[in-house]
Design a protein around this motif. Sequence first.
Motif, PDB file in Angstrom:
ATOM      1  N   MET A   1      33.391  -4.491  16.060  1.00 51.05           N
ATOM      2  CA  MET A   1      32.396  -5.303  15.340  1.00 51.05           C
ATOM      3  C   MET A   1      31.031  -4.639  15.486  1.00 51.05           C
ATOM      4  O   MET A   1      30.632  -4.286  16.578  1.00 51.05           O
ATOM      5  CB  MET A   1      32.399  -6.709  15.962  1.00 51.05           C
ATOM      6  CG  MET A   1      31.444  -7.693  15.346  1.00 51.05           C
ATOM      7  SD  MET A   1      31.907  -8.270  13.721  1.00 51.05           S
ATOM      8  CE  MET A   1      33.641  -8.581  13.883  1.00 51.05           C
ATOM      9  N   SER A   2      30.320  -4.493  14.372  1.00 48.40           N
ATOM     10  CA  SER A   2      29.061  -3.741  14.425  1.00 48.40           C
ATOM     11  C   SER A   2      27.934  -4.579  15.024  1.00 48.40           C
ATOM     12  O   SER A   2      27.100  -5.108  14.314  1.00 48.40           O
ATOM     13  CB  SER A   2      28.689  -3.250  13.035  1.00 48.40           C
ATOM     14  OG  SER A   2      28.851  -4.279  12.095  1.00 48.40           O
ATOM     15  N   GLY A   3      27.958  -4.739  16.363  1.00 50.25           N
ATOM     16  CA  GLY A   3      26.841  -5.361  17.060  1.00 50.25           C
ATOM     17  C   GLY A   3      26.725  -6.861  16.900  1.00 50.25           C
ATOM     18  O   GLY A   3      25.635  -7.403  17.030  1.00 50.25           O
ATOM     19  N   ASN A   4      27.820  -7.544  16.593  1.00 50.95           N
ATOM     20  CA  ASN A   4      27.749  -9.000  16.418  1.00 50.95           C
ATOM     21  C   ASN A   4      27.800  -9.673  17.782  1.00 50.95           C
ATOM     22  O   ASN A   4      28.756  -9.489  18.528  1.00 50.95           O
ATOM     23  CB  ASN A   4      28.911  -9.474  15.544  1.00 50.95           C
ATOM     24  CG  ASN A   4      28.653 -10.844  14.943  1.00 50.95           C
ATOM     25  OD1 ASN A   4      27.521 -11.324  14.911  1.00 50.95           O
ATOM     26  ND2 ASN A   4      29.697 -11.479  14.484  1.00 50.95           N
ATOM     27  N   PRO A   5      26.773 -10.476  18.133  1.00 54.51           N
ATOM     28  CA  PRO A   5      26.776 -11.107  19.456  1.00 54.51           C
ATOM     29  C   PRO A   5      27.680 -12.342  19.484  1.00 54.51           C
ATOM     30  O   PRO A   5      28.293 -12.696  18.490  1.00 54.51           O
ATOM     31  CB  PRO A   5      25.317 -11.534  19.615  1.00 54.51           C
ATOM     32  CG  PRO A   5      24.868 -11.813  18.220  1.00 54.51           C
ATOM     33  CD  PRO A   5      25.613 -10.845  17.339  1.00 54.51           C
ATOM     34  N   GLY A  42      29.379 -13.286   6.063  1.00 55.84           N
ATOM     35  CA  GLY A  42      28.621 -13.761   7.228  1.00 55.84           C
ATOM     36  C   GLY A  42      28.364 -15.243   7.058  1.00 55.84           C
ATOM     37  O   GLY A  42      27.249 -15.721   7.251  1.00 55.84           O
ATOM     38  N   CYS A  43      29.427 -15.980   6.716  1.00 49.90           N
ATOM     39  CA  CYS A  43      29.287 -17.406   6.353  1.00 49.90           C
ATOM     40  C   CYS A  43      28.918 -18.275   7.543  1.00 49.90           C
ATOM     41  O   CYS A  43      28.518 -19.425   7.372  1.00 49.90           O
ATOM     42  CB  CYS A  43      30.583 -17.920   5.728  1.00 49.90           C
ATOM     43  SG  CYS A  43      31.971 -17.973   6.906  1.00 49.90           S
ATOM     44  N   GLY A  44      29.078 -17.751   8.774  1.00 55.28           N
ATOM     45  CA  GLY A  44      28.755 -18.539   9.950  1.00 55.28           C
ATOM     46  C   GLY A  44      29.577 -19.816   9.993  1.00 55.28           C
ATOM     47  O   GLY A  44      30.788 -19.823   9.710  1.00 55.28           O
ATOM     48  N   VAL A  64      33.629 -15.267   4.963  1.00 58.09           N
ATOM     49  CA  VAL A  64      33.996 -14.114   5.799  1.00 58.09           C
ATOM     50  C   VAL A  64      33.006 -14.053   6.956  1.00 58.09           C
ATOM     51  O   VAL A  64      31.790 -14.153   6.739  1.00 58.09           O
ATOM     52  CB  VAL A  64      33.914 -12.799   4.980  1.00 58.09           C
ATOM     53  CG1 VAL A  64      34.156 -11.590   5.886  1.00 58.09           C
ATOM     54  CG2 VAL A  64      34.918 -12.816   3.828  1.00 58.09           C
ATOM     55  N   ASP A  65      33.512 -13.897   8.163  1.00 56.10           N
ATOM     56  CA  ASP A  65      32.617 -13.803   9.324  1.00 56.10           C
ATOM     57  C   ASP A  65      33.359 -13.112  10.463  1.00 56.10           C
ATOM     58  O   ASP A  65      34.596 -13.099  10.496  1.00 56.10           O
ATOM     59  CB  ASP A  65      32.141 -15.191   9.767  1.00 56.10           C
ATOM     60  CG  ASP A  65      30.831 -15.129  10.545  1.00 56.10           C
ATOM     61  OD1 ASP A  65      29.762 -15.373   9.942  1.00 56.10           O
ATOM     62  OD2 ASP A  65      30.865 -14.828  11.764  1.00 56.10           O
ATOM     63  N   GLY A  66      32.584 -12.575  11.397  1.00 54.07           N
ATOM     64  CA  GLY A  66      33.198 -11.902  12.536  1.00 54.07           C
ATOM     65  C   GLY A  66      33.342 -12.783  13.757  1.00 54.07           C
ATOM     66  O   GLY A  66      34.026 -12.401  14.706  1.00 54.07           O
ATOM     67  N   GLN A  83      38.488 -13.518   8.960  1.00 56.81           N
ATOM     68  CA  GLN A  83      37.733 -12.917  10.065  1.00 56.81           C
ATOM     69  C   GLN A  83      37.700 -11.405   9.859  1.00 56.81           C
ATOM     70  O   GLN A  83      38.765 -10.763   9.796  1.00 56.81           O
ATOM     71  CB  GLN A  83      38.367 -13.253  11.417  1.00 56.81           C
ATOM     72  CG  GLN A  83      37.489 -12.741  12.558  1.00 56.81           C
ATOM     73  CD  GLN A  83      37.996 -13.109  13.933  1.00 56.81           C
ATOM     74  OE1 GLN A  83      38.930 -13.900  14.075  1.00 56.81           O
ATOM     75  NE2 GLN A  83      37.379 -12.537  14.944  1.00 56.81           N
ATOM     76  N   ALA A  84      36.517 -10.864   9.729  1.00 59.36           N
ATOM     77  CA  ALA A  84      36.393  -9.421   9.478  1.00 59.36           C
ATOM     78  C   ALA A  84      34.996  -8.960   9.873  1.00 59.36           C
ATOM     79  O   ALA A  84      34.050  -9.749   9.918  1.00 59.36           O
ATOM     80  CB  ALA A  84      36.619  -9.125   7.989  1.00 59.36           C
ATOM     81  N   ASP A  85      34.902  -7.660  10.156  1.00 61.00           N
ATOM     82  CA  ASP A  85      33.605  -7.021  10.349  1.00 61.00           C
ATOM     83  C   ASP A  85      33.074  -6.669   8.951  1.00 61.00           C
ATOM     84  O   ASP A  85      33.762  -5.950   8.201  1.00 61.00           O
ATOM     85  CB  ASP A  85      33.786  -5.760  11.195  1.00 61.00           C
ATOM     86  CG  ASP A  85      32.459  -5.110  11.565  1.00 61.00           C
ATOM     87  OD1 ASP A  85      31.417  -5.461  10.947  1.00 61.00           O
ATOM     88  OD2 ASP A  85      32.464  -4.253  12.464  1.00 61.00           O
ATOM     89  N   ILE A  86      31.893  -7.166   8.631  1.00 61.43           N
ATOM     90  CA  ILE A  86      31.328  -6.912   7.299  1.00 61.43           C
ATOM     91  C   ILE A  86      31.220  -5.406   7.046  1.00 61.43           C
ATOM     92  O   ILE A  86      31.368  -4.943   5.909  1.00 61.43           O
ATOM     93  CB  ILE A  86      29.937  -7.585   7.174  1.00 61.43           C
ATOM     94  CG1 ILE A  86      30.091  -9.101   7.234  1.00 61.43           C
ATOM     95  CG2 ILE A  86      29.236  -7.166   5.890  1.00 61.43           C
ATOM     96  CD1 ILE A  86      28.771  -9.859   7.418  1.00 61.43           C
ATOM     97  N   TRP A 106      21.987  -8.111  10.610  1.00 63.45           N
ATOM     98  CA  TRP A 106      22.685  -7.755  11.845  1.00 63.45           C
ATOM     99  C   TRP A 106      23.415  -6.417  11.715  1.00 63.45           C
ATOM    100  O   TRP A 106      23.927  -5.899  12.711  1.00 63.45           O
ATOM    101  CB  TRP A 106      23.703  -8.850  12.214  1.00 63.45           C
ATOM    102  CG  TRP A 106      23.046 -10.105  12.692  1.00 63.45           C
ATOM    103  CD1 TRP A 106      22.774 -11.212  11.956  1.00 63.45           C
ATOM    104  CD2 TRP A 106      22.556 -10.373  14.008  1.00 63.45           C
ATOM    105  NE1 TRP A 106      22.139 -12.154  12.739  1.00 63.45           N
ATOM    106  CE2 TRP A 106      21.998 -11.663  14.003  1.00 63.45           C
ATOM    107  CE3 TRP A 106      22.534  -9.630  15.204  1.00 63.45           C
ATOM    108  CZ2 TRP A 106      21.419 -12.241  15.141  1.00 63.45           C
ATOM    109  CZ3 TRP A 106      21.964 -10.210  16.337  1.00 63.45           C
ATOM    110  CH2 TRP A 106      21.416 -11.496  16.296  1.00 63.45           C
ATOM    111  N   LEU A 107      23.491  -5.893  10.500  1.00 64.79           N
ATOM    112  CA  LEU A 107      24.280  -4.669  10.298  1.00 64.79           C
ATOM    113  C   LEU A 107      23.387  -3.453  10.068  1.00 64.79           C
ATOM    114  O   LEU A 107      22.353  -3.556   9.406  1.00 64.79           O
ATOM    115  CB  LEU A 107      25.220  -4.837   9.096  1.00 64.79           C
ATOM    116  CG  LEU A 107      26.464  -5.657   9.452  1.00 64.79           C
ATOM    117  CD1 LEU A 107      26.293  -7.101   9.044  1.00 64.79           C
ATOM    118  CD2 LEU A 107      27.705  -5.054   8.867  1.00 64.79           C
ATOM    119  N   PRO A 108      23.827  -2.292  10.578  1.00 69.19           N
ATOM    120  CA  PRO A 108      23.061  -1.059  10.346  1.00 69.19           C
ATOM    121  C   PRO A 108      23.413  -0.450   8.987  1.00 69.19           C
ATOM    122  O   PRO A 108      24.267  -0.964   8.254  1.00 69.19           O
ATOM    123  CB  PRO A 108      23.567  -0.156  11.474  1.00 69.19           C
ATOM    124  CG  PRO A 108      24.984  -0.593  11.690  1.00 69.19           C
ATOM    125  CD  PRO A 108      25.013  -2.080  11.406  1.00 69.19           C
TER     126      PRO A 108
END
Length: 263
Positions: A1-5, A42-44, A64-66, A83-86, A106-108
Amino acid sequence: MSGNPTWNPSQYLRFGAERLQPAIDLIGRLSHPAPKRVVDLGCGAGNALPLLAARFPGAEVTGVDGSPDMLAKAASGGFGTVQADIASWEPAEKVDVIFSNAALQWLPDHALLFPRLLSCLAPGGMLAVQMPAMDDTPARRLQLETAGQGPWAPSVAGVATVRPVPVPGVYYDLLRPLVPRLDLWVTEYVHQLQGADPVMQWFKGSSLQPYLDAMPQEMRPDFLAAYAEAIRPHYPPQTDGVTLLSFRRLFLIASLQEQASSY
Ligand SMILES: C[S@@+](CC[C@H](N)C(=O)[O-])C[C@H]1O[C@@H](n2cnc3c(N)ncnc32)[C@H](O)[C@@H]1O
Protein backbone atom coordinates in the motif's frame (compact mmCIF):
# COMPACT_ATOMS: atom_id res chain seq x y z
CA MET A 1 0.00 0.00 0.00
CA SER A 2 1.49 3.34 -1.02
CA GLY A 3 1.85 4.96 2.40
CA ASN A 4 -1.71 4.50 3.64
CA PRO A 5 -1.79 4.86 7.45
CA THR A 6 -4.14 3.24 9.95
CA TRP A 7 -7.58 4.82 9.59
CA ASN A 8 -9.99 5.22 12.48
CA PRO A 9 -13.49 5.81 11.04
CA SER A 10 -14.91 7.25 14.28
CA GLN A 11 -12.09 9.82 14.69
CA TYR A 12 -12.32 10.76 11.00
CA LEU A 13 -16.11 11.14 11.20
CA ARG A 14 -16.00 13.43 14.27
CA PHE A 15 -16.11 16.14 11.63
CA GLY A 16 -18.10 14.13 9.11
CA ALA A 17 -20.35 16.97 7.93
CA GLU A 18 -17.41 19.31 7.29
CA ARG A 19 -15.45 16.60 5.49
CA LEU A 20 -18.46 15.68 3.32
CA GLN A 21 -19.24 19.22 2.09
CA PRO A 22 -16.51 19.23 -0.62
CA ALA A 23 -17.80 15.86 -1.88
CA ILE A 24 -21.30 17.37 -2.13
CA ASP A 25 -19.87 20.37 -4.00
CA LEU A 26 -17.89 18.16 -6.41
CA ILE A 27 -20.90 15.92 -7.12
CA GLY A 28 -22.90 19.08 -7.85
CA ARG A 29 -20.51 19.86 -10.71
CA LEU A 30 -20.71 16.38 -12.31
CA SER A 31 -22.66 16.57 -15.55
CA HIS A 32 -22.26 13.06 -16.97
CA PRO A 33 -25.60 12.34 -18.70
CA ALA A 34 -26.00 8.66 -17.80
CA PRO A 35 -23.04 6.84 -16.27
CA LYS A 36 -23.29 3.07 -15.95
CA ARG A 37 -20.31 2.61 -13.67
CA VAL A 38 -19.23 5.08 -10.97
CA VAL A 39 -16.24 4.44 -8.69
CA ASP A 40 -15.43 6.36 -5.51
CA LEU A 41 -11.65 6.01 -5.23
CA GLY A 42 -10.50 6.22 -1.62
CA CYS A 43 -14.14 6.05 -0.53
CA GLY A 44 -13.20 5.77 3.15
CA ALA A 45 -16.22 5.11 5.35
CA GLY A 46 -18.44 5.48 2.27
CA ASN A 47 -20.13 8.77 3.10
CA ALA A 48 -20.23 9.92 -0.53
CA LEU A 49 -21.57 6.61 -1.89
CA PRO A 50 -25.29 7.33 -1.21
CA LEU A 51 -24.86 10.82 -2.66
CA LEU A 52 -23.34 9.41 -5.85
CA ALA A 53 -26.12 6.81 -6.05
CA ALA A 54 -28.76 9.53 -5.64
CA ARG A 55 -27.11 11.72 -8.27
CA PHE A 56 -26.82 8.81 -10.74
CA PRO A 57 -29.73 6.44 -9.98
CA GLY A 58 -29.02 4.21 -13.00
CA ALA A 59 -25.37 3.63 -12.13
CA GLU A 60 -23.57 0.85 -10.31
CA VAL A 61 -21.65 2.70 -7.57
CA THR A 62 -18.57 1.00 -6.09
CA GLY A 63 -16.25 2.15 -3.32
CA VAL A 64 -12.52 1.39 -3.53
CA ASP A 65 -10.24 1.85 -0.53
CA GLY A 66 -7.13 0.37 1.03
CA SER A 67 -8.27 0.47 4.65
CA PRO A 68 -10.25 -2.58 5.80
CA ASP A 69 -11.73 -0.61 8.73
CA MET A 70 -12.96 2.20 6.49
CA LEU A 71 -14.27 -0.27 3.88
CA ALA A 72 -16.19 -2.28 6.49
CA LYS A 73 -18.11 0.89 7.33
CA ALA A 74 -18.65 1.67 3.62
CA ALA A 75 -19.92 -1.87 2.92
CA SER A 76 -22.41 -1.62 5.81
CA GLY A 77 -24.33 0.89 3.66
CA GLY A 78 -25.04 -1.89 1.15
CA PHE A 79 -22.63 -0.67 -1.55
CA GLY A 80 -20.18 -2.80 -3.49
CA THR A 81 -16.64 -2.34 -2.24
CA VAL A 82 -13.18 -3.33 -3.42
CA GLN A 83 -10.08 -3.34 -1.25
CA ALA A 84 -7.17 -2.15 -3.36
CA ASP A 85 -4.18 0.16 -3.44
CA ILE A 86 -5.19 3.09 -5.65
CA ALA A 87 -1.62 3.18 -6.99
CA SER A 88 -2.20 -0.11 -8.79
CA TRP A 89 -6.04 -0.30 -8.95
CA GLU A 90 -7.54 -1.11 -12.33
CA PRO A 91 -11.25 -1.63 -12.95
CA ALA A 92 -12.45 -4.88 -14.52
CA GLU A 93 -14.38 -2.75 -17.03
CA LYS A 94 -13.92 0.89 -18.02
CA VAL A 95 -15.64 3.35 -15.70
CA ASP A 96 -17.82 6.35 -16.60
CA VAL A 97 -17.10 8.46 -13.52
CA ILE A 98 -14.07 8.15 -11.25
CA PHE A 99 -14.76 10.29 -8.19
CA SER A 100 -12.21 10.89 -5.44
CA ASN A 101 -12.70 13.12 -2.41
CA ALA A 102 -9.74 13.83 -0.12
CA ALA A 103 -7.80 10.69 -1.00
CA LEU A 104 -5.30 11.20 -3.84
CA GLN A 105 -3.13 13.58 -1.76
CA TRP A 106 -2.00 10.42 0.04
CA LEU A 107 -0.47 9.03 -3.15
CA PRO A 108 2.84 9.94 -4.82
CA ASP A 109 3.58 10.36 -8.54
CA HIS A 110 0.50 12.23 -9.72
CA ALA A 111 2.23 12.70 -13.10
CA LEU A 112 1.82 8.94 -13.57
CA LEU A 113 -1.31 8.34 -11.51
CA PHE A 114 -3.68 10.88 -13.06
CA PRO A 115 -3.07 9.90 -16.73
CA ARG A 116 -3.41 6.25 -15.70
CA LEU A 117 -6.78 6.99 -14.08
CA LEU A 118 -7.89 8.75 -17.29
CA SER A 119 -7.03 5.55 -19.18
CA CYS A 120 -9.52 3.69 -16.95
CA LEU A 121 -12.41 5.86 -18.24
CA ALA A 122 -14.95 4.80 -20.83
CA PRO A 123 -15.56 7.18 -23.78
CA GLY A 124 -17.17 10.37 -22.45
CA GLY A 125 -15.99 9.57 -18.93
CA MET A 126 -15.00 11.95 -16.15
CA LEU A 127 -12.30 12.02 -13.48
CA ALA A 128 -13.46 14.22 -10.58
CA VAL A 129 -11.01 14.91 -7.75
CA GLN A 130 -10.84 17.04 -4.61
CA MET A 131 -7.63 17.33 -2.58
CA PRO A 132 -6.75 19.51 0.44
CA ALA A 133 -4.21 22.25 -0.34
CA MET A 134 -3.06 23.09 3.17
CA ASP A 135 0.73 22.94 2.87
CA ASP A 136 1.44 26.58 3.74
CA THR A 137 -0.85 26.72 6.78
CA PRO A 138 0.19 26.68 10.46
CA ALA A 139 -1.84 23.50 10.95
CA ARG A 140 0.33 21.55 8.49
CA ARG A 141 3.63 23.37 9.08
CA LEU A 142 3.44 22.75 12.83
CA GLN A 143 2.80 19.05 12.25
CA LEU A 144 6.17 18.79 10.57
CA GLU A 145 7.86 20.94 13.25
CA THR A 146 6.30 19.07 16.17
CA ALA A 147 7.20 15.73 14.60
CA GLY A 148 10.83 16.83 14.34
CA GLN A 149 11.18 18.04 17.95
CA GLY A 150 10.69 15.70 20.88
CA PRO A 151 11.48 12.18 22.02
CA TRP A 152 9.35 10.79 19.15
CA ALA A 153 11.53 12.50 16.49
CA PRO A 154 13.79 9.50 15.69
CA SER A 155 10.82 7.15 15.28
CA VAL A 156 8.90 9.48 12.92
CA ALA A 157 11.88 10.66 10.83
CA GLY A 158 11.09 10.01 7.18
CA VAL A 159 7.43 9.21 7.80
CA ALA A 160 5.30 9.90 4.72
CA THR A 161 2.12 11.76 5.54
CA VAL A 162 -0.11 13.68 3.10
CA ARG A 163 1.93 15.03 0.22
CA PRO A 164 2.07 18.68 -0.81
CA VAL A 165 -0.63 19.25 -3.43
CA PRO A 166 0.86 21.21 -6.34
CA VAL A 167 -0.69 24.44 -7.64
CA PRO A 168 -3.54 24.19 -10.21
CA GLY A 169 -1.15 25.01 -13.07
CA VAL A 170 0.68 21.72 -12.55
CA TYR A 171 -2.55 19.77 -13.09
CA TYR A 172 -3.44 22.00 -16.04
CA ASP A 173 -0.15 21.23 -17.81
CA LEU A 174 -0.47 17.54 -16.97
CA LEU A 175 -4.10 16.94 -17.93
CA ARG A 176 -5.21 19.59 -20.42
CA PRO A 177 -3.26 17.97 -23.32
CA LEU A 178 -5.04 14.69 -22.55
CA VAL A 179 -8.69 15.80 -22.37
CA PRO A 180 -10.99 18.08 -24.37
CA ARG A 181 -12.26 19.74 -21.20
CA LEU A 182 -10.68 20.44 -17.82
CA ASP A 183 -12.31 22.35 -14.98
CA LEU A 184 -10.14 23.51 -12.10
CA TRP A 185 -11.16 25.50 -9.06
CA VAL A 186 -10.15 26.21 -5.47
CA THR A 187 -12.50 26.71 -2.52
CA GLU A 188 -11.52 27.86 0.96
CA TYR A 189 -13.98 26.53 3.52
CA VAL A 190 -14.19 28.11 6.95
CA HIS A 191 -15.16 25.24 9.23
CA GLN A 192 -16.76 26.08 12.58
CA LEU A 193 -15.40 23.52 15.04
CA GLN A 194 -16.63 22.81 18.55
CA GLY A 195 -14.88 21.38 21.59
CA ALA A 196 -11.38 21.46 23.08
CA ASP A 197 -8.43 21.63 20.68
CA PRO A 198 -10.63 20.80 17.70
CA VAL A 199 -7.91 21.52 15.12
CA MET A 200 -5.70 18.88 16.74
CA GLN A 201 -8.71 16.53 16.84
CA TRP A 202 -9.39 17.20 13.14
CA PHE A 203 -5.87 16.28 12.03
CA LYS A 204 -5.65 13.39 14.50
CA GLY A 205 -8.24 11.82 12.19
CA SER A 206 -6.11 12.35 9.07
CA SER A 207 -2.59 13.68 8.50
CA LEU A 208 -1.30 13.14 12.08
CA GLN A 209 -2.09 9.42 11.87
CA PRO A 210 1.12 8.35 10.06
CA TYR A 211 3.18 9.94 12.89
CA LEU A 212 1.05 8.26 15.54
CA ASP A 213 1.45 4.92 13.74
CA ALA A 214 5.23 5.27 13.68
CA MET A 215 5.88 6.26 17.32
CA PRO A 216 5.68 4.12 20.46
CA GLN A 217 2.15 4.15 21.86
CA GLU A 218 3.20 5.75 25.16
CA MET A 219 4.51 8.85 23.33
CA ARG A 220 1.29 9.56 21.46
CA PRO A 221 -0.52 11.63 24.14
CA ASP A 222 2.53 13.91 24.61
CA PHE A 223 2.93 14.33 20.85
CA LEU A 224 -0.74 15.31 20.46
CA ALA A 225 -0.50 17.68 23.43
CA ALA A 226 2.64 19.33 21.97
CA TYR A 227 0.93 19.80 18.61
CA ALA A 228 -2.24 21.17 20.24
CA GLU A 229 -0.16 23.68 22.22
CA ALA A 230 1.80 24.75 19.13
CA ILE A 231 -1.30 25.44 17.01
CA ARG A 232 -3.50 26.99 19.72
CA PRO A 233 -2.32 30.60 19.15
CA HIS A 234 -3.01 30.26 15.41
CA TYR A 235 -6.58 29.03 15.89
CA PRO A 236 -7.99 31.01 18.84
CA PRO A 237 -11.61 30.41 19.83
CA GLN A 238 -14.23 32.97 18.82
CA THR A 239 -16.20 34.81 21.51
CA ASP A 240 -18.74 31.96 21.63
CA GLY A 241 -16.01 29.28 21.92
CA VAL A 242 -16.20 28.11 18.29
CA THR A 243 -12.83 27.59 16.54
CA LEU A 244 -12.57 28.55 12.87
CA LEU A 245 -10.46 26.33 10.61
CA SER A 246 -9.81 27.78 7.15
CA PHE A 247 -9.37 24.86 4.80
CA ARG A 248 -8.31 25.29 1.17
CA ARG A 249 -9.22 22.59 -1.33
CA LEU A 250 -8.30 22.06 -4.98
CA PHE A 251 -10.96 20.59 -7.27
CA LEU A 252 -10.63 19.28 -10.81
CA ILE A 253 -12.85 17.54 -13.32
CA ALA A 254 -11.02 16.10 -16.33
CA SER A 255 -13.62 15.15 -18.90
CA LEU A 256 -13.44 13.09 -22.06
CA GLN A 257 -16.50 14.99 -23.33
CA GLU A 258 -16.38 18.66 -24.30
CA GLN A 259 -19.60 19.81 -22.60
CA ALA A 260 -18.71 18.74 -19.11
CA SER A 261 -19.44 20.23 -15.74
CA SER A 262 -21.94 23.06 -15.36
CA TYR A 263 -21.50 26.15 -13.22
C1 LIG B 1 -9.25 11.38 4.11
S1 LIG B 1 -9.96 9.83 3.77
C2 LIG B 1 -11.27 10.28 2.63
C3 LIG B 1 -12.38 9.29 2.63
C4 LIG B 1 -13.60 9.65 1.77
N1 LIG B 1 -13.25 9.84 0.37
C5 LIG B 1 -14.30 10.87 2.32
O1 LIG B 1 -14.37 11.88 1.62
O2 LIG B 1 -14.78 10.81 3.46
C6 LIG B 1 -8.74 9.12 2.69
C7 LIG B 1 -9.05 7.69 2.30
O3 LIG B 1 -8.13 7.33 1.25
C8 LIG B 1 -7.72 6.00 1.47
N2 LIG B 1 -6.39 5.83 0.85
C9 LIG B 1 -5.30 6.59 1.03
N3 LIG B 1 -4.27 6.10 0.29
C10 LIG B 1 -4.75 5.01 -0.35
C11 LIG B 1 -4.19 4.08 -1.26
N4 LIG B 1 -2.91 4.17 -1.66
N5 LIG B 1 -4.97 3.08 -1.73
C12 LIG B 1 -6.25 2.96 -1.33
N6 LIG B 1 -6.85 3.81 -0.47
C13 LIG B 1 -6.10 4.82 0.02
C14 LIG B 1 -7.67 5.84 2.97
O4 LIG B 1 -7.76 4.48 3.35
C15 LIG B 1 -8.86 6.68 3.42
O5 LIG B 1 -10.01 5.90 3.59
